[in-house]
Write an enzyme that holds these catalytic residues in place. Structure first.
Site, short mmCIF file in Angstrom:
data_model
loop_
_atom_site.label_atom_id
_atom_site.label_comp_id
_atom_site.label_asym_id
_atom_site.label_seq_id
_atom_site.Cartn_x
_atom_site.Cartn_y
_atom_site.Cartn_z
N HIS A 65 0.88 -1.18 0.00
CA HIS A 65 0.00 0.00 0.00
C HIS A 65 0.91 1.23 0.00
CE1 HIS A 65 -3.75 -1.94 2.12
NE2 HIS A 65 -4.05 -1.69 0.86
N CYS A 125 -2.34 3.04 8.97
CA CYS A 125 -3.37 2.07 8.59
C CYS A 125 -4.57 2.12 9.53
CB CYS A 125 -2.81 0.65 8.62
SG CYS A 125 -1.43 0.36 7.53
#
Ligand code: ARG
Length: 266
Positions: free
Chosen positions: A163, A259
């Site tokens: 990511h 996150c």
């Protein structure tokens, strides 16, 4: 400095029961109460910084729901919904979208595959958008249409940094200050980053490996992995106050500070 409004999800059901990134090892034990205690420390750190924090109820059988950044992308009062790659996480998308509506945001369902703020970071007025693992460039096009903003496509090449928010941190968007691990990007993406952000902080491999780039702050402070060794001094040099938080348990799922944090921009 401006204050922040964020959405978080307590890891009450956190565990590692499947593997969808190289950090996840379902055969190794996890300690859910420990994950909750570590997450609480992050939550309290944000409260101390004056952030406004909303919560979403954690659902059983969705152990990755703690990684709220993947639930969508919120800007200008709009919530662009997530469309997850792996079936294990797909039921999170409607749960997050329902919560966005409750928070008074206008929800736009995504046509294209994307994992929200995990791959799409806002720096000042522009978006930096990752692709290569979890988000398609078609989603970058979709975001360009929806937002009318500049969206810069960056290609990730290392599966450990799957990511964008595992390889690149927005340190202070208001003055275009970012930090990133160069080795996580392909050549053209690196060229783009160097052109757009010539003064960026370049992360060390050992810091990126402990999710040092997975950081979030208010432009004055940056909450980072307590395990990062080089990043704190690099931040102080730029006048940013680093605050270390230990999320070792959530690292077992392949996530860290950022996150666990979804920014709400009205
Ligand atoms: N286990 C999760 C996954 O692989 C971790 C997500 C981390 N989130 C993030 N914003 N990088 O999907």
């Amino acid at each position: 400095m401006s204050t922040r409004e964020v959405l978080m999800c307590r890891p009450s059901h956190f565990t590692v029961s499947y593997s969808i990134n190289p950090w996840m090892h379902p055969d190794e034990p996890t300690d859910t109460p420990h994950a909750v205690r570590q997450w609480d420390a992050l939550y309290r750190t944000y409260l101390d910084l004056g952030f406004e924090i909303h919560l979403i109820d954690p659902l059983p059988d969705l152990p990755d729901m703690v990684y709220a950044a993947n639930g969508g992308l919120i800007f200008d009062g709009l919530a662009y919904g997530a469309r997850f790659t792996y079936p294990q996480r797909q039921p999170e998308a409607p749960a997050y979208s329902a919560r966005f509506a409750e928070l008074g945001l206008t929800v736009i369902e995504a046509e294209e595959r994307n994992e929200g703020e995990g791959d799409i970071l806002m720096v000042g007025e522009r978006f930096l958008a990752g692709s290569g693992f979890r988000t398609d460039t078609a989603a970058h096009d979709e975001l360009r249409r929806i937002s009318g903003r500049e969206v810069v496509t960056l290609r990730l090449v290392d599966p450990r940094f799957y990511h964008l928010d595992t390889a690149l941190a927005v340190v202070d968007g208001a003055r275009d200050l970012i930090a990133y691990l160069p080795a996580a990007f392909d050549g053209p993406s690196l060229d783009a980053l160097q052109t757009l952000y010539p003064d960026a902080i370049l992360a060390t491999e050992r810091d990126a490996e402990v999710f040092g780039m997975n950081a979030y702050g208010d432009g004055e402070h940056l909450v980072i992995a307590a395990q990062a060794l080089d990043f704190p001094a690099q931040l102080r040099e730029r006048g940013i106050d680093p605050i270390g938080v230990d999320l070792s348990e959530l690292l077992l799922g392949g996530g860290g500070v950022k996150c666990c944090t979804l920014e709400i921009r009205r």
